[in-house]
Motif scaffolding. Structure first.
Motif, mmCIF file in Angstrom:
data_model
loop_
_atom_site.group_PDB
_atom_site.id
_atom_site.type_symbol
_atom_site.label_atom_id
_atom_site.label_comp_id
_atom_site.label_asym_id
_atom_site.label_seq_id
_atom_site.Cartn_x
_atom_site.Cartn_y
_atom_site.Cartn_z
ATOM 1 N N GLY A 83 -1.060 53.032 13.457
ATOM 2 C CA GLY A 83 -2.422 52.579 13.174
ATOM 3 C C GLY A 83 -2.766 51.207 13.737
ATOM 4 O O GLY A 83 -3.829 50.661 13.435
ATOM 5 N N ASN A 84 -1.885 50.668 14.570
ATOM 6 C CA ASN A 84 -2.155 49.337 15.147
ATOM 7 C C ASN A 84 -3.428 49.337 15.997
ATOM 8 O O ASN A 84 -4.242 48.418 15.924
ATOM 9 C CB ASN A 84 -0.998 48.895 16.056
ATOM 10 C CG ASN A 84 0.290 48.681 15.281
ATOM 11 O OD1 ASN A 84 0.288 48.709 14.049
ATOM 12 N ND2 ASN A 84 1.384 48.458 15.987
ATOM 13 N N THR B 249 2.099 55.411 7.872
ATOM 14 C CA THR B 249 0.817 54.764 7.625
ATOM 15 C C THR B 249 -0.263 55.408 8.500
ATOM 16 O O THR B 249 0.023 56.229 9.361
ATOM 17 C CB THR B 249 0.898 53.255 7.931
ATOM 18 O OG1 THR B 249 1.311 53.078 9.291
ATOM 19 C CG2 THR B 249 1.885 52.560 6.998
ATOM 20 N N SER B 250 -1.499 55.011 8.265
ATOM 21 C CA SER B 250 -2.681 55.307 9.092
ATOM 22 C C SER B 250 -3.319 56.670 8.862
ATOM 23 O O SER B 250 -4.191 57.072 9.627
ATOM 24 C CB SER B 250 -2.393 55.128 10.597
ATOM 25 O OG SER B 250 -1.870 56.306 11.180
ATOM 26 N N GLY B 251 -2.881 57.379 7.830
ATOM 27 C CA GLY B 251 -3.578 58.617 7.489
ATOM 28 C C GLY B 251 -3.248 59.818 8.352
ATOM 29 O O GLY B 251 -3.937 60.834 8.278
ATOM 30 N N PHE C 137 2.698 59.358 2.521
ATOM 31 C CA PHE C 137 1.661 59.121 3.530
ATOM 32 C C PHE C 137 0.580 58.234 2.928
ATOM 33 O O PHE C 137 0.193 58.424 1.769
ATOM 34 C CB PHE C 137 1.043 60.444 3.984
ATOM 35 C CG PHE C 137 2.019 61.350 4.689
ATOM 36 C CD1 PHE C 137 2.321 61.148 6.034
ATOM 37 C CD2 PHE C 137 2.652 62.395 4.020
ATOM 38 C CE1 PHE C 137 3.226 61.975 6.697
ATOM 39 C CE2 PHE C 137 3.559 63.220 4.666
ATOM 40 C CZ PHE C 137 3.849 63.018 6.008
ATOM 41 N N THR C 138 0.119 57.279 3.701
ATOM 42 C CA THR C 138 -0.959 56.414 3.219
ATOM 43 C C THR C 138 -1.969 56.196 4.337
ATOM 44 O O THR C 138 -1.614 56.181 5.515
ATOM 45 C CB THR C 138 -0.405 55.050 2.726
ATOM 46 O OG1 THR C 138 -1.507 54.171 2.502
ATOM 47 C CG2 THR C 138 0.524 54.401 3.734
ATOM 48 N N ARG C 139 -3.230 56.035 3.938
ATOM 49 C CA ARG C 139 -4.280 55.784 4.939
ATOM 50 C C ARG C 139 -4.252 54.350 5.444
ATOM 51 O O ARG C 139 -4.886 54.037 6.447
ATOM 52 C CB ARG C 139 -5.652 56.068 4.306
ATOM 53 C CG ARG C 139 -5.870 57.550 4.039
ATOM 54 C CD ARG C 139 -7.114 57.738 3.178
ATOM 55 N NE ARG C 139 -8.310 57.308 3.911
ATOM 56 C CZ ARG C 139 -9.075 58.129 4.614
ATOM 57 N NH1 ARG C 139 -8.783 59.402 4.681
ATOM 58 N NH2 ARG C 139 -10.132 57.672 5.235
ATOM 59 N N THR C 140 -3.552 53.474 4.756
ATOM 60 C CA THR C 140 -3.476 52.062 5.181
ATOM 61 C C THR C 140 -2.961 51.974 6.610
ATOM 62 O O THR C 140 -1.989 52.653 6.967
ATOM 63 C CB THR C 140 -2.520 51.288 4.237
ATOM 64 O OG1 THR C 140 -2.974 51.481 2.902
ATOM 65 C CG2 THR C 140 -2.473 49.814 4.569
ATOM 66 N N PHE D 294 -0.355 46.939 6.058
ATOM 67 C CA PHE D 294 0.654 47.421 5.108
ATOM 68 C C PHE D 294 1.496 46.229 4.649
ATOM 69 O O PHE D 294 2.312 45.695 5.378
ATOM 70 C CB PHE D 294 1.519 48.488 5.789
ATOM 71 C CG PHE D 294 2.389 49.276 4.840
ATOM 72 C CD1 PHE D 294 1.859 50.322 4.097
ATOM 73 C CD2 PHE D 294 3.741 48.976 4.692
ATOM 74 C CE1 PHE D 294 2.667 51.062 3.226
ATOM 75 C CE2 PHE D 294 4.550 49.707 3.828
ATOM 76 C CZ PHE D 294 4.012 50.754 3.095
ATOM 77 N N SER D 295 1.269 45.821 3.414
ATOM 78 C CA SER D 295 1.912 44.605 2.902
ATOM 79 C C SER D 295 3.052 44.966 1.961
ATOM 80 O O SER D 295 3.291 46.136 1.663
ATOM 81 C CB SER D 295 0.869 43.805 2.123
ATOM 82 O OG SER D 295 0.465 44.574 1.004
#
Ligand code: IPE
Ligand code: IPE
Ligand code: MG
Length: 253
Positions: free
Chosen positions: A34-35, A202-204, A223-226, A231-232
């Motif tokens: 997701g960068n 990350t990134s959905g 899985f996360t949309r972040t 992502f912290s």
């Protein structure tokens, strides 16, 4: 301590009380995705997303050491990523070299051992040198193994393993009847790490993109949309907390 500094302090040191100490995943794999979209959202060139991604990784490594994760495998560059625009690939190569060189002292201080997994041969000499330098300088560290998956593709990894197994069988160094799952695993790049307990993407996107195909047989997925640069430590701890609520049955009841 005034309000501002106590706020900053609590922001920097994530609370870990919520986690069960006895059930920290030993090995976590991360598809840091997701960068590019992070940069696009800010009308920045994609490379700025990669730069921000390095900072996110720094925080995740620090947190891993702190909570006692023993192995972290991060997907940094896939064997398919060479097909991106040349300026992006060139930037990424430079970023790997600069980030590794810059972070080496801090990685050492934190007890992080670097291992680069994947086929580094086709990469520029500067990149290969910085990988071997980082591996050499951190080889005695024991807190956390950081596997950096670079020019990594899981299918290729499996093919290399099969080729090497066949070669050893031909030389009679290996009895083919003795081949089992654990011996097969010892032919993979990840031979120094147990199978991952948890894989985060990350990134959905809900796909594995040729990452740790053999090793993920019984991993839990998160899985996360972040987007990766966002992502912290807080997100990371949330993922681990979700993992701790899972019931891993391994086929049993
Ligand atoms: C992940 O972010 C980093 C690498 C693959 C090197 P991307 O660059 O894939 O970002 P998106 O998916 O285009 O947003
Ligand atoms: C996977 O991300 C590889 C890395 C994170 C290095 P990609 O962005 O390359 O994967 P796809 O193209 O979305 O499957
Ligand atoms: Mg991507």
């Amino acid at each position: 301590m005034n309000f501002i500094s106590s706020f900053l302090c609590s922001w920097k040191t994530p609370k870990i009380e919520g986690l069960k100490k006895g059930n920290i995943p030993q090995h976590i794999g991360i598809i840091m995705d997701g960068n590019g979209r992070w940069a696009a959202k800010r009308r920045l060139p994609r490379i700025m997303g990669h730069k921000a991604g390095v900072e996110a990784l720094r925080q995740i490594i620090k947190t891993s050491v702190k909570i006692g994760v023993r192995h972290l495998t991060v997907f940094a560059f896939s064997s398919e990523n060479w097909d991106r625009p040349k300026n992006e690939v060139d930037f990424l190569m430079g970023l790997f070299v600069n980030s590794l060189n810059r972070e080496l002292a801090s990685l050492n201080k934190n007890g992080v051992r670097i291992r680069v997994i994947g086929d580094r041969d086709p990469s520029p000499r500067k990149v290969r040198n910085s990988f071997s330098n980082a591996e050499k300088k951190t080889e005695h560290n024991q807190k956390l193994v950081l596997n950096i998956a670079f020019n990594y593709g899981a299918r290729q990894e499996i093919i290399y393993a099969v080729q090497n197994i066949c070669k050893n069988a031909q030389k009679k160094d290996l009895d083919i009847e003795a081949l089992d799952e654990s011996l097969f695993s010892s032919y993979l790049y990840t031979k120094h790490s147990p199978d991952p307990d948890l894989i985060i993407r990350t990134s959905g996107e809900y796909r594995i993109s040729n990452f740790l195909l053999w090793q993920c047989a019984y991993a839990e997925f998160y899985f996360t949309r972040t987007l990766w640069p966002d992502f912290s430590a807080k997100h990371f701890l949330r993922a681990i907390s979700a993992y701790q609520k899972r019931n891993r049955r391994f086929g049993k009841v």
